[in-house]
Every structure is written in structure tokens, then in C-alpha cells.
Design an enzyme around this catalytic site. Structure first.
Site, PDB file in Angstrom:
ATOM      1  N   MET A 124      26.366  26.217  33.109  1.00 15.18           N
ATOM      2  CA  MET A 124      25.697  27.254  32.321  1.00 15.18           C
ATOM      3  C   MET A 124      24.532  26.651  31.524  1.00 15.18           C
ATOM      4  SD  MET A 124      28.514  30.073  31.284  1.00 15.18           S
ATOM      5  CE  MET A 124      29.193  29.258  29.867  1.00 15.18           C
ATOM      6  N   HIS A 147      24.732  18.319  28.878  1.00 10.34           N
ATOM      7  CA  HIS A 147      25.074  17.113  28.112  1.00 10.34           C
ATOM      8  C   HIS A 147      25.563  16.056  29.108  1.00 10.34           C
ATOM      9  CE1 HIS A 147      29.163  18.467  28.739  1.00 10.34           C
ATOM     10  NE2 HIS A 147      28.909  19.605  28.121  1.00 10.34           N
ATOM     11  N   HIS A 179      28.048  17.068  31.894  1.00  2.64           N
ATOM     12  CA  HIS A 179      27.456  17.713  33.074  1.00  2.64           C
ATOM     13  C   HIS A 179      26.798  16.668  33.982  1.00  2.64           C
ATOM     14  CE1 HIS A 179      26.971  21.213  30.126  1.00  2.64           C
ATOM     15  NE2 HIS A 179      27.698  21.742  31.079  1.00  2.64           N
ATOM     16  N   ASP A 224      37.600  22.003  31.966  1.00  3.04           N
ATOM     17  CA  ASP A 224      37.988  23.404  32.137  1.00  3.04           C
ATOM     18  C   ASP A 224      39.080  23.455  33.204  1.00  3.04           C
ATOM     19  OD1 ASP A 224      35.903  24.907  30.420  1.00  3.04           O
ATOM     20  OD2 ASP A 224      34.753  23.423  31.518  1.00  3.04           O
ATOM     21  N   GLN A 280      40.215  26.725  34.795  1.00  2.38           N
ATOM     22  CA  GLN A 280      39.144  27.209  35.683  1.00  2.38           C
ATOM     23  C   GLN A 280      39.238  26.529  37.051  1.00  2.38           C
ATOM     24  OE1 GLN A 280      34.950  27.926  34.337  1.00  2.38           O
ATOM     25  NE2 GLN A 280      34.618  25.921  35.226  1.00  2.38           N
ATOM     26  N   MET A 303      33.033  16.505  25.266  1.00  2.00           N
ATOM     27  CA  MET A 303      31.660  17.036  25.217  1.00  2.00           C
ATOM     28  C   MET A 303      31.656  18.476  25.696  1.00  2.00           C
ATOM     29  SD  MET A 303      29.366  13.907  26.564  1.00  2.00           S
ATOM     30  CE  MET A 303      29.423  12.335  25.713  1.00  2.00           C
ATOM     31  N   SER A 347      28.888  22.209  25.525  1.00  2.00           N
ATOM     32  CA  SER A 347      27.668  22.856  25.023  1.00  2.00           C
ATOM     33  C   SER A 347      27.961  23.539  23.688  1.00  2.00           C
ATOM     34  CB  SER A 347      27.165  23.878  26.038  1.00  2.00           C
ATOM     35  OG  SER A 347      27.016  23.268  27.299  1.00  2.00           O
ATOM     36  N   ARG A 348      29.200  23.961  23.482  1.00  2.00           N
ATOM     37  CA  ARG A 348      29.555  24.671  22.247  1.00  2.00           C
ATOM     38  C   ARG A 348      29.710  23.727  21.058  1.00  2.00           C
ATOM     39  NH1 ARG A 348      32.404  28.326  26.054  1.00  2.00           N
ATOM     40  NH2 ARG A 348      31.484  30.381  25.740  1.00  2.00           N
TER      41      ARG A 348
END
Ligand code: AMP
Length: 292
Positions: free
Chosen positions: A28, A32, A35, A147, A150, A181, A183-184
Site C-alpha cells: 500500500m 519502509h 517492504h 500480516d 493475511q 516496521m 507504515s502506521r
């Protein structure tokens, strides 16, 4: 590195796709080092396509879709040195051409943990990932173990819908204090940032308890809760079986220790995947092709 925005642009991947080695890394954005580690692992398997798409259907009303960080230029700068073949960054209208269109309803693995607290979340994830897989046509797709649910939900989707792709899970990258790590993590400042490390500390404490011989799931979950006193709200802190996500009474075999908690303005998740034998406890992957 090709920058692709539309379904039509994806035709430029035709020759790579026909080579049968294309690897997709869905993200998304707001990239960081976690990813980037997925992209590096993907690159070891074949030419890489990174997708960058903040998927509206996986956010429930009231969640952070509108304020989710977006910075395509910076993301492209970070990706360029890793040499992916292409970045696919579509608009919402490209991924969702009609209102209330066709969706993918995932199976029972989506009903627990985050699925029980974020209605429709995994339906949105499954729908967008199936679209991305169909559009890009990779042989392999790489997902982060961060995740974990997921990964397991998508694994079931791929199996049940007989999609011609192999999913691989990759390890979680962490900050020096253990915080996974994300994004949030940009939502975390000051004391909130300090307190956010309690999730990974709780997981490590449970691991040590397993290594010391504890096998009662109730005792392990009590220990997780005890170490989460610094969080504002603990949504869950549970031990689950891999891959079905059922609740065992005894900690044996492949297990997921999973936490979701709110710290300040952020909803954080973290987990640990362990293979628990009679005497030995070791880190493990979630999916067959994953690396611990
Ligand atoms: P997101 O952009 O948050 O949807 O994440 C895109 C992919 O990166 C997912 O497969 C995530 O599981 C993975 N990912 C997110 N955080 C990390 C991390 N700290 N380490 C490794 N992979 C991650």
C-alpha cells in the site's frame, strides 16, 4: 523500472509474464525497510513487479483510509536502486471499475483475530489481491509474515480458487527496540512510540516461557496480556494453530502468537510463528515456500 498506472499499461509486462518467473510484491506504499526486504527476496526469484495501491475496500468506515500515508515519488526513489522490472500504481477507478462490483469472500481463516474485529477487511484484501494476481500474472507473490493472518487467508483463497500462483511469506523487519516496521508507525510520537515496543516484548516473553517448557495456552495468553499493560487497548493476544487458526489448548506444532493493540492513535499488530516440539522451540514460516 517501468511505471504502470492502467490495465492497458500492464500489456507491457507480456514478455516478462510469458517467461513464467514474474514475482509480485503487493504493497500500500509509504514504503519502509520491511517492504524493501520483500522486494529483495522477490528479486532472488525472478523479475519483480511491486504494486502500490491503498485499497479502499479493506478499510472499514471510520478507519484510516483518508489519512493513510501516500508518497509515490518517495516510494519510487526507494525502489529504484533495487531494480524491480515495474511498479504498478493504479487509481481506485482502475481497480474498481464499477460500484459494488464482484468481490471475493474468504473462508474460515478470515473469521477470527483481525477478521472478527475489522468486518469486511479480509474480503477487501482477498478481492484486491485476486485482481492484482489476475492483472499482473505472477508465478510467485511475496507477502510479509508481519500480516500473518493475511498470508493464511490468501493462501486459502489461492488454494480454493485454484489460482496459478505460489505464495511465499517473508520475515518481519523490526526497529532496534523490537517494534515491527509498519507504515502506521508514522502515527506514533513520543511516549506512544516508546510504549509501542510492548507488543514485541510480549511475544518474546511468551517465547521464553515456551522454551522453559510451558505448554498451557491459557498460561501463555495470560503472560502476553501481562506484558501488554503499556498498550491502551488490547484487542487480542492469542495463541492459534497454523494454518487453520483454530485455538489449541496445548502449545504444540506450528503456532501463531498474535497480538493486536491500540497505542495512542495507532492500531498495531504483531506476531511470532513458532514450531513447538517436545523439547525444542524454533522460528518457522507460515506457508510452505516461506523462509523462517
Ligand atoms: P502494506 O503496505 O502494509 O500492505 O504491506 C505490504 C507488504 O509488506 C505486506 O505483505 C506486509 O506483510 C509486508 N510488511 C509490512 N511490514 C513489514 C515488515 N516490518 N517486515 C516485512 N514485511 C512487512
Amino acid at each position: 523500472m517501468e511505471l504502470l498506472h492502467t490495465r492497458a499499461d500492464l500489456a507491457r509486462l507480456a514478455s516478462l509474464r510469458s517467461g513464467g518467473r514474474l514475482v509480485l510484491v503487493p504493497t500500500m506504499g509509504a514504503l519502509h525497510a520491511g517492504h524493501l526486504s520483500l522486494v529483495e527476496r522477490a528479486a532472488a526469484r525472478g523479475p519483480v513487479v511491486v504494486s502500490i495501491f491503498v485499497n479502499p475496500t479493506q478499510f472499514a468506515p471510520g478507519e484510516d483510509f483518508a489519512r493513510y500515508p501516500r508518497d509515490l515519488e518517495r516510494d519510487l526513489e526507494l525502489l529504484r536502486p533495487l531494480g524491480p522490472a515495474a511498479v504498478f500504481a493504479p487509481q481506485v477507478s482502475e481497480m474498481y471499475p464499477g460500484p459494488d462490483g464482484t468481490a471475493v469472500e474468504p473462508g474460515p481463516r478470515a473469521a477470527v483475530l483481525c477478521g472478527a474485529r475489522r468486518p469486511g477487511h479480509f474480503r477487501g484484501v482477498a478481492t484486491v489481491v485476486v485482481k492484482l494476481l489476475n492483472l499482473v500474472g505472477p508465478a510467485v507473490a511475496v507477502f510479509g509474515r508481519k500480516d500473518a493472518q493475511q498470508c493464511l487467508v490468501l493462501d486459502e483463497v489461492v488454494r480454493d480458487l485454484a489460482l496459478p500462483v505460489r505464495l511465499v511469506d517473508a520475515p518481519t523487519l523490526r526497529e532496534p527496540d523490537g517494534l515491527a516496521m509498519s507504515s502506521r508507525n508514522r502515527y506514533l510520537e513520543g511516549d506512544d512510540r516508546r510504549r509501542a515496543a510492548c507488543l514485541s516484548r510480549a511475544l518474546q516473553a511468551a517465547r521464553r516461557e515456551l522454551e522453559a517448557g510451558e505448554r498451557a495456552v491459557a498460561a501463555l495468553e495470560d503472560l502476553l496480556a501481562l506484558h501488554l499493560a503499556d498498550a491502551d487497548v488490547v484487542e487480542y493476544a492469542e495463541v492459534r494453530r497454523v494454518p487453520d487458526l483454530d485455538r489449541p489448548e496445548r502449545a504444540e506444532g506450528r503456532l501463531l502468537l498474535a497480538i493486536a493493540a491500540r497505542v495512542g492513535p495507532a492500531r498495531l499488530i504483531d506476531n511470532l510463528v513458532l514450531e513447538v516440539g517436545p523439547r525444542e522451540v524454533r522460528a518457522a514460516a507460515l506457508l510452505e515456500g516461506g523462509q523462517p
